[in-house]
Every structure is written in C-alpha cells, then in structure tokens.
Design a protein around this motif. Structure first.
Motif, PDB file in Angstrom:
ATOM      1  N   UNK A  34      -3.839  -2.765 -10.177  1.00 60.91           N
ATOM      2  CA  UNK A  34      -4.760  -2.687  -9.053  1.00 60.91           C
ATOM      3  C   UNK A  34      -4.505  -3.872  -8.144  1.00 60.91           C
ATOM      4  N   UNK A  35      -4.445  -3.618  -6.848  1.00 60.23           N
ATOM      5  CA  UNK A  35      -4.008  -4.644  -5.897  1.00 60.23           C
ATOM      6  C   UNK A  35      -4.840  -5.918  -5.921  1.00 60.23           C
ATOM      7  N   UNK A  36      -6.091  -5.820  -6.335  1.00 62.29           N
ATOM      8  CA  UNK A  36      -6.951  -7.006  -6.337  1.00 62.29           C
ATOM      9  C   UNK A  36      -6.962  -7.733  -7.678  1.00 62.29           C
ATOM     10  N   UNK A  37      -6.204  -7.221  -8.635  1.00 62.81           N
ATOM     11  CA  UNK A  37      -6.189  -7.815  -9.973  1.00 62.81           C
ATOM     12  C   UNK A  37      -5.081  -8.859 -10.099  1.00 62.81           C
ATOM     13  N   UNK A  38      -5.402 -10.020 -10.636  1.00 61.69           N
ATOM     14  CA  UNK A  38      -4.378 -11.011 -10.950  1.00 61.69           C
ATOM     15  C   UNK A  38      -3.515 -10.489 -12.090  1.00 61.69           C
ATOM     16  N   UNK A  39      -2.238 -10.831 -12.097  1.00 61.44           N
ATOM     17  CA  UNK A  39      -1.396 -10.438 -13.226  1.00 61.44           C
ATOM     18  C   UNK A  39      -0.406 -11.550 -13.554  1.00 61.44           C
ATOM     19  N   UNK A  40       0.015 -11.563 -14.805  1.00 61.65           N
ATOM     20  CA  UNK A  40       0.930 -12.589 -15.300  1.00 61.65           C
ATOM     21  C   UNK A  40       2.371 -12.131 -15.138  1.00 61.65           C
ATOM     22  N   UNK A  41       3.170 -12.951 -14.484  1.00 56.34           N
ATOM     23  CA  UNK A  41       4.583 -12.627 -14.268  1.00 56.34           C
ATOM     24  C   UNK A  41       5.368 -12.955 -15.527  1.00 56.34           C
ATOM     25  N   UNK A  42       6.060 -11.931 -16.059  1.00 55.74           N
ATOM     26  CA  UNK A  42       6.816 -12.116 -17.296  1.00 55.74           C
ATOM     27  C   UNK A  42       8.066 -11.242 -17.247  1.00 55.74           C
ATOM     28  N   UNK A  43       9.231 -11.870 -17.179  1.00 58.51           N
ATOM     29  CA  UNK A  43      10.483 -11.116 -17.081  1.00 58.51           C
ATOM     30  C   UNK A  43      10.693 -10.201 -18.282  1.00 58.51           C
ATOM     31  N   UNK A  44      10.405 -10.714 -19.472  1.00 58.71           N
ATOM     32  CA  UNK A  44      10.649  -9.920 -20.686  1.00 58.71           C
ATOM     33  C   UNK A  44       9.849  -8.625 -20.678  1.00 58.71           C
ATOM     34  N   UNK A  45       8.622  -8.695 -20.192  1.00 50.00           N
ATOM     35  CA  UNK A  45       7.796  -7.494 -20.143  1.00 50.00           C
ATOM     36  C   UNK A  45       8.275  -6.528 -19.082  1.00 50.00           C
ATOM     37  N   UNK A  46       8.546  -7.013 -17.893  1.00 51.60           N
ATOM     38  CA  UNK A  46       8.897  -6.110 -16.800  1.00 51.60           C
ATOM     39  C   UNK A  46      10.296  -5.508 -16.958  1.00 51.60           C
ATOM     40  N   UNK A  47      11.171  -6.160 -17.753  1.00 53.50           N
ATOM     41  CA  UNK A  47      12.520  -5.636 -17.958  1.00 53.50           C
ATOM     42  C   UNK A  47      12.650  -4.904 -19.289  1.00 53.50           C
ATOM     43  N   UNK A  48      11.527  -4.694 -19.947  1.00 53.20           N
ATOM     44  CA  UNK A  48      11.528  -3.939 -21.201  1.00 53.20           C
ATOM     45  C   UNK A  48      11.808  -2.465 -20.897  1.00 53.20           C
ATOM     46  N   UNK A  91      -1.744   1.879  20.910  1.00 56.34           N
ATOM     47  CA  UNK A  91      -2.460   3.081  20.465  1.00 56.34           C
ATOM     48  C   UNK A  91      -2.359   3.287  18.950  1.00 56.34           C
ATOM     49  N   UNK A  92      -2.467   2.201  18.207  1.00 55.59           N
ATOM     50  CA  UNK A  92      -2.415   2.302  16.746  1.00 55.59           C
ATOM     51  C   UNK A  92      -3.635   3.063  16.243  1.00 55.59           C
ATOM     52  N   UNK A  93      -3.415   3.928  15.258  1.00 54.83           N
ATOM     53  CA  UNK A  93      -4.519   4.665  14.664  1.00 54.83           C
ATOM     54  C   UNK A  93      -5.130   3.918  13.479  1.00 54.83           C
ATOM     55  N   UNK A  94      -4.292   3.178  12.770  1.00 54.36           N
ATOM     56  CA  UNK A  94      -4.788   2.489  11.570  1.00 54.36           C
ATOM     57  C   UNK A  94      -4.024   1.178  11.408  1.00 54.36           C
ATOM     58  N   UNK A  95      -4.735   0.067  11.485  1.00 47.80           N
ATOM     59  CA  UNK A  95      -4.121  -1.248  11.301  1.00 47.80           C
ATOM     60  C   UNK A  95      -4.505  -1.749   9.911  1.00 47.80           C
ATOM     61  N   UNK A  96      -3.504  -2.123   9.132  1.00 46.83           N
ATOM     62  CA  UNK A  96      -3.744  -2.615   7.779  1.00 46.83           C
ATOM     63  C   UNK A  96      -3.286  -4.067   7.706  1.00 46.83           C
ATOM     64  N   UNK A  97      -4.217  -4.955   7.369  1.00 47.55           N
ATOM     65  CA  UNK A  97      -3.904  -6.370   7.207  1.00 47.55           C
ATOM     66  C   UNK A  97      -3.787  -6.668   5.711  1.00 47.55           C
ATOM     67  N   UNK A  98      -2.636  -7.123   5.297  1.00 48.14           N
ATOM     68  CA  UNK A  98      -2.373  -7.391   3.886  1.00 48.14           C
ATOM     69  C   UNK A  98      -2.310  -8.897   3.648  1.00 48.14           C
ATOM     70  N   UNK A  99      -3.319  -9.430   2.958  1.00 45.70           N
ATOM     71  CA  UNK A  99      -3.361 -10.851   2.632  1.00 45.70           C
ATOM     72  C   UNK A  99      -3.981 -11.008   1.250  1.00 45.70           C
ATOM     73  N   UNK A 100      -4.155 -12.247   0.809  1.00 44.73           N
ATOM     74  CA  UNK A 100      -4.834 -12.463  -0.471  1.00 44.73           C
ATOM     75  C   UNK A 100      -6.326 -12.179  -0.319  1.00 44.73           C
ATOM     76  N   UNK A 101      -6.990 -11.917  -1.436  1.00 46.22           N
ATOM     77  CA  UNK A 101      -8.392 -11.503  -1.406  1.00 46.22           C
ATOM     78  C   UNK A 101      -9.312 -12.569  -0.799  1.00 46.22           C
ATOM     79  N   UNK A 102      -8.869 -13.812  -0.775  1.00 50.94           N
ATOM     80  CA  UNK A 102      -9.694 -14.876  -0.251  1.00 50.94           C
ATOM     81  C   UNK A 102      -9.973 -14.780   1.244  1.00 50.94           C
ATOM     82  N   UNK A 103      -9.211 -13.925   1.945  1.00 48.69           N
ATOM     83  CA  UNK A 103      -9.391 -13.774   3.389  1.00 48.69           C
ATOM     84  C   UNK A 103     -10.361 -12.654   3.762  1.00 48.69           C
ATOM     85  N   UNK A 104     -10.956 -11.992   2.763  1.00 49.83           N
ATOM     86  CA  UNK A 104     -11.783 -10.812   3.013  1.00 49.83           C
ATOM     87  C   UNK A 104     -12.915 -11.088   4.014  1.00 49.83           C
TER      88      UNK A 104
END
Length: 280
Positions: free
Chosen positions: A141-155, A27-40
């Motif tokens: 935004x969840x659909x936006x690619x982003x660059x992983x950078x430790x120096x930036x995220x730990x600033x 009896x789920x009211x809302x099912x959310x499938x979380x995958x990469x955008x290529x599965x849309x």
C-alpha cells in the motif's frame, strides 16, 4: 495527469500557479501530486484555495480534479530511513545496478543461462533486477512504510517480481514445447473449462478489467500487484500442477489458456513498468 516528486519545502505560490496553469491553460482533467505522506496537509490547503479561486469544482468527484498521493518511507533493516553506512541517501541508480548484478549472478548459476550470449544475459539480468526493485515498492500500500531487503525482493519464491517473471517464462516455455503455432491455435481452437482448475484460472482472468478499473480509480498499484501474484499462484499451483498441457487431449484448449494467462501477465508487467522475460 501530472506526477511530481518529493518536496524539500512547500512553495504555496509555485503550486497554486502550477495548478492554475495545468487546469486553465493545458486543460488537465486530473492532476496527481506524488510526494511523501508528510505533505498531505499542505496539499489539502492548496486544493481548498484552488476551489475558492474557481479553478477546481467544489465537488471532489467532478472534473477537473487534483489529488495528492502520499507514499510511506523506505526503511533499512534497522527500521530507520534507508541510507548508506555514511548516512547518505541511497541513490536509485545504485540500487538498480546492485539488483541487476545480483540477478546476473543468480542467473549464471543456472546451466541453461551459461550458454546464452552475453547480450541476452545482460538484458535478462536487467529486466529481473529492475523489475524486482519496482515490484517491491509497488506491491505495498502506497502509504505503508516497508523495509528494503535485496534477499527478499530477489527471491524466486513468494510475492516477488522474480517469481512472477519466472512464471511467465514457464508459460512461454510450455507454448514453445508444444511445437504449435499459437496464432493458428487461436484461429482454430476454443477454450473448454471442464477441469475445476481450468475454471479457477479462467474466472481469475476475466477479473482483469475490474482490477484495472479499481487500481486506476483509487490510485492503488498494489491492487494490480496482488491480482498478478494470485494469477501466477493459480496457474502454477493449480492449473500447471493438475492439468497436463502438451500431449493431452485438451492440448489446444489449454494452450489457449496458457496464452491468455501470459498475455494478461504482460499487460500487468507493462502497467507496472516491468519488462517480461520469455525464458530463464
């Protein structure tokens, strides 16, 4: 609500059965499938089949409903999919450990932290490191690619979890330095918004419920991140800079504003899966 991870291939029979079971049996009211955008496209076809079978209503605004949430790619500094030097996919546990270790190094450079017990150093380093990785992922935004950078995220400056956690710790420090029992202040004092920066802070605080509704309705955690960052900016660059708290005639009122800000920040941290820190 059900969250599923990334898919290596799409098994229509499996996911049709999954959709049927969640709706008809659980009896789920809302099912959310979380995958990469290529599965849309695959999920669009799945949902159409579920509607034809009568498991989902034809109206997308009615319940029960199913939604696909696609996310973008995490990129390395070379602009390609984030991998190790040996071209292997980077494990999340390795990223978290590295973030924690870097946070610990930065923390121990502070004179105050050098006197902390090892357990407290470890706990705070983990909260900052893990929080930094989570926030860096959720603030976009969840659909936006982003660059992983430790120096930036730990600033500790800019739109990072470190900056937000430090801002929260600063608020807690102000309340402690007042020497007052904040619960007693809550019972006996009222908030007065006479200064323009007090009003700016108060107005932003009361938008919290609207932001939560928007973030949940549209499945956009970055909306909550933006609100949290703006709240920290208003507190730090306006209220904290221009409104003396401890020792001022408005101390009780401003302590309540500090407590309200810290409370809302902790609610945001909780929803984002980030553990708050109370001193730095």
């Amino acid at each position: 609500m059900y969250l599923l991870g990334d898919l290596l291939h799409f098994d229509y029979l499996f996911y049709l059965n999954h959709c049927r079971y969640r709706i008809n049996e659980e009896k789920a009211e809302w099912i959310i499938y979380l995958t990469d955008v290529g599965q849309q496209q695959h999920f669009d076809m799945l949902f159409k089949a579920a509607k034809r079978a009568g498991w989902l209503p034809a109206d997308d605004g009615s319940y029960p409903k199913a939604t696909h949430v696609g996310f973008g790619l995490v990129l390395g500094e070379d602009g390609k999919r984030f991998r190790t030097r040996s071209t292997e996919v980077v494990r999340l546990v390795d990223l978290l450990d590295e973030a924690k270790n870097r946070s610990k190094t930065a923390l121990l450079e502070r004179d105050t932290a050098k006197e902390w017990p090892e357990e407290e150093v470890e706990k705070t380093s983990q909260a900052i490191g893990y929080g930094a990785v989570k926030y860096a992922d959720l603030k976009n935004n969840k659909q936006t690619n982003y660059t992983f950078n430790f120096d930036q995220m730990l600033n500790d400056k800019g739109n990072t979890a470190v900056y937000l956690l430090y801002a929260h710790a600063r608020i807690c420090s102000i309340i402690r330095k007042s020497g007052k029992d904040i619960e007693e202040v809550k019972r006996n004092a009222k908030i007065a918004l006479d200064h323009e920066d007090e009003r700016a802070l108060g107005l932003h605080l009361i938008q919290f419920s609207e932001v939560i509704e928007e973030a949940c309705t549209n499945l956009l955690p970055n909306v909550l991140c933006e609100y949290l960052y703006n709240l920290s900016e208003i507190f730090t660059k306006k209220f904290y800079s221009n409104c003396q708290v401890v020792g001022s005639p408005e101390e009780s009122s401003r302590l309540l504003l500090c407590e309200a800000t810290a409370t809302v920040m902790r609610k945001c941290f909780h929803l984002l899966g980030i553990v708050p820190v109370y001193k730095i």
